[in-house]
Design an enzyme around this catalytic site. Sequence first.
Site, PDB file in Angstrom:
ATOM      1  N   ASN A   9      57.084  47.560  31.354  1.00 19.67           N
ATOM      2  CA  ASN A   9      57.067  46.587  33.240  1.00 19.67           C
ATOM      3  C   ASN A   9      56.372  46.966  33.463  1.00 19.67           C
ATOM      4  O   ASN A   9      56.121  47.751  33.863  1.00 19.67           O
ATOM      5  CB  ASN A   9      58.989  46.485  33.777  1.00 19.67           C
ATOM      6  N   ASP A  11      54.878  45.078  36.382  1.00 21.96           N
ATOM      7  CA  ASP A  11      55.155  44.916  38.114  1.00 21.96           C
ATOM      8  C   ASP A  11      54.380  46.045  38.648  1.00 21.96           C
ATOM      9  O   ASP A  11      53.836  45.575  39.381  1.00 21.96           O
ATOM     10  CB  ASP A  11      56.612  44.766  38.656  1.00 21.96           C
ATOM     11  N   HIS A  12      54.215  47.060  38.439  1.00 24.44           N
ATOM     12  CA  HIS A  12      53.435  47.792  39.478  1.00 24.44           C
ATOM     13  C   HIS A  12      52.035  48.067  38.642  1.00 24.44           C
ATOM     14  O   HIS A  12      51.395  48.812  40.356  1.00 24.44           O
ATOM     15  CB  HIS A  12      54.927  49.324  39.616  1.00 24.44           C
ATOM     16  N   HIS A  52      57.967  40.321  36.873  1.00 21.49           N
ATOM     17  CA  HIS A  52      59.330  40.220  37.085  1.00 21.49           C
ATOM     18  C   HIS A  52      58.888  39.053  38.591  1.00 21.49           C
ATOM     19  O   HIS A  52      57.819  39.702  39.647  1.00 21.49           O
ATOM     20  CB  HIS A  52      60.156  41.175  38.002  1.00 21.49           C
ATOM     21  N   ARG A  54      59.080  37.250  41.564  1.00 22.64           N
ATOM     22  CA  ARG A  54      59.991  37.463  42.505  1.00 22.64           C
ATOM     23  C   ARG A  54      59.219  36.785  43.330  1.00 22.64           C
ATOM     24  O   ARG A  54      58.282  35.924  43.969  1.00 22.64           O
ATOM     25  CB  ARG A  54      59.321  39.305  43.727  1.00 22.64           C
ATOM     26  N   ARG A  58      56.398  39.945  45.690  1.00 20.98           N
ATOM     27  CA  ARG A  58      55.009  41.521  46.038  1.00 20.98           C
ATOM     28  C   ARG A  58      54.535  41.415  45.335  1.00 20.98           C
ATOM     29  O   ARG A  58      53.159  43.062  45.301  1.00 20.98           O
ATOM     30  CB  ARG A  58      56.361  42.332  46.736  1.00 20.98           C
ATOM     31  N   GLU A  79      61.634  38.559  34.180  1.00 17.74           N
ATOM     32  CA  GLU A  79      62.478  39.164  34.713  1.00 17.74           C
ATOM     33  C   GLU A  79      63.038  38.116  36.063  1.00 17.74           C
ATOM     34  O   GLU A  79      61.504  37.647  37.149  1.00 17.74           O
ATOM     35  CB  GLU A  79      62.373  40.074  35.307  1.00 17.74           C
ATOM     36  N   THR A 110      65.765  46.229  42.101  1.00 19.14           N
ATOM     37  CA  THR A 110      66.598  46.002  41.787  1.00 19.14           C
ATOM     38  C   THR A 110      67.757  46.356  42.113  1.00 19.14           C
ATOM     39  O   THR A 110      67.676  47.617  41.499  1.00 19.14           O
ATOM     40  CB  THR A 110      66.728  44.871  40.448  1.00 19.14           C
ATOM     41  N   GLU A 160      71.266  43.038  29.806  1.00 15.47           N
ATOM     42  CA  GLU A 160      70.080  44.649  29.937  1.00 15.47           C
ATOM     43  C   GLU A 160      71.769  45.423  30.638  1.00 15.47           C
ATOM     44  O   GLU A 160      71.497  44.726  31.524  1.00 15.47           O
ATOM     45  CB  GLU A 160      69.574  44.275  30.449  1.00 15.47           C
ATOM     46  N   HIS A 200      65.847  50.138  34.016  1.00 19.26           N
ATOM     47  CA  HIS A 200      66.574  50.999  35.056  1.00 19.26           C
ATOM     48  C   HIS A 200      66.950  52.069  35.234  1.00 19.26           C
ATOM     49  O   HIS A 200      67.697  52.989  35.034  1.00 19.26           O
ATOM     50  CB  HIS A 200      67.191  50.358  36.358  1.00 19.26           C
TER      51      HIS A 200
HETATM   52  N1  PXP Z   1      64.978  45.709  33.726  1.00 23.50           N
HETATM   53  C1  PXP Z   1      65.507  45.449  34.838  1.00 23.50           C
HETATM   54  C2  PXP Z   1      66.746  44.216  34.904  1.00 23.50           C
HETATM   55  C3  PXP Z   1      64.749  45.441  36.428  1.00 23.50           C
HETATM   56  O1  PXP Z   1      64.894  44.494  37.668  1.00 23.50           O
HETATM   57  C4  PXP Z   1      63.234  46.702  36.496  1.00 23.50           C
HETATM   58  C5  PXP Z   1      62.976  47.090  37.208  1.00 23.50           C
HETATM   59  O2  PXP Z   1      62.434  45.973  37.517  1.00 23.50           O
HETATM   60  C6  PXP Z   1      63.608  47.523  35.368  1.00 23.50           C
HETATM   61  C7  PXP Z   1      64.560  47.258  33.977  1.00 23.50           C
HETATM   62  C8  PXP Z   1      62.722  48.861  34.868  1.00 23.50           C
HETATM   63  O3  PXP Z   1      62.757  49.103  35.818  1.00 23.50           O
HETATM   64  P1  PXP Z   1      62.024  50.573  36.169  1.00 23.50           P
HETATM   65  O4  PXP Z   1      61.169  50.536  36.991  1.00 23.50           O
HETATM   66  O5  PXP Z   1      62.876  51.795  37.107  1.00 23.50           O
HETATM   67  O6  PXP Z   1      61.847  51.257  35.193  1.00 23.50           O
END
Ligand code: PXP
Length: 250
Positions: A9, A11-12, A52, A54, A58, A79, A110, A160, A200
């Site tokens: 993922n 996102d960050h 994701h 959103r 963000r 996502e 989430t 998931e 997560h």
């Molecule tokens: N899976 C889902 C459905 C999520 O919402 C997230 C967070 O965006 C993740 C996985 C990844 O989580 P983490 O960043 O804590 O590894």
Amino acid sequence: MASLHLGVNLDHVATLRQARYATMPDSKNTEPDPIVAASLCERAGARGIVAHLRADRRHMQDRDLERLRANIMTKLNLEMGNTPEIIDFALRLQPDEVCLVPEQRQEITTEGGLDVVRHERELRATMKRFHAAGIRVSLFIDPAPEQVEMARALQADMVELHTGALANAFTEKIQEQELNRLQTAAMRAANLGLQVNAGHGINYRNVALIHKIPHLAELNIGHSIISRALFVGIENAVVEMLALMRNYPG
Ligand code: PXP
């Protein structure tokens, strides 16, 4: 021995960029680029890229998703919350998979699984639209039997399982309870013919616990890999996580 796939993922990566460039998206200095990160993750062995989009944009922006779609070689897992705006976007984007998640504006991340029992009616309509478009659908759920049953009834391709409660368990007793819930949910989901993924809060330490959950096909991991990447680079961060995922008993 089953092989456990990794979806990263990103996102960050976008969070870091937005921290400086949210108001200057067209600056020539904009960085870091999630698309570059995606290529490096793929080169290191990730089997999918997760992002994701959103409602408040963000971190990931629409343009990021379009560029990821055009550039990645593995698969794109979008996502998303189950809202008309994002559904329309997803149907235009054509990711390989969507993962439907709950989304609240105030949350940092989430916080819980999507309550698919409560939202059965809206989900049924959305799933139909994605399936008609040839997009596989995952439901991000808490590891509870009624959620798994409903995911099957809704004809989800995958679930998931939310591993946040396991990752954040303060005591061994809570950890044991959460592991139990995840094991039971994974067994039930697999028996019902669902692909079982987990995500997560998974990091380099607690991934050992994840090996105790049966039937997993894929882990989706974001924050810990991006954090580790600051110190060792993103390719190494992915390689290190893959090493810890090896020898999954299945
Ligand atoms: N899976 C889902 C459905 C999520 O919402 C997230 C967070 O965006 C993740 C996985 C990844 O989580 P983490 O960043 O804590 O590894």
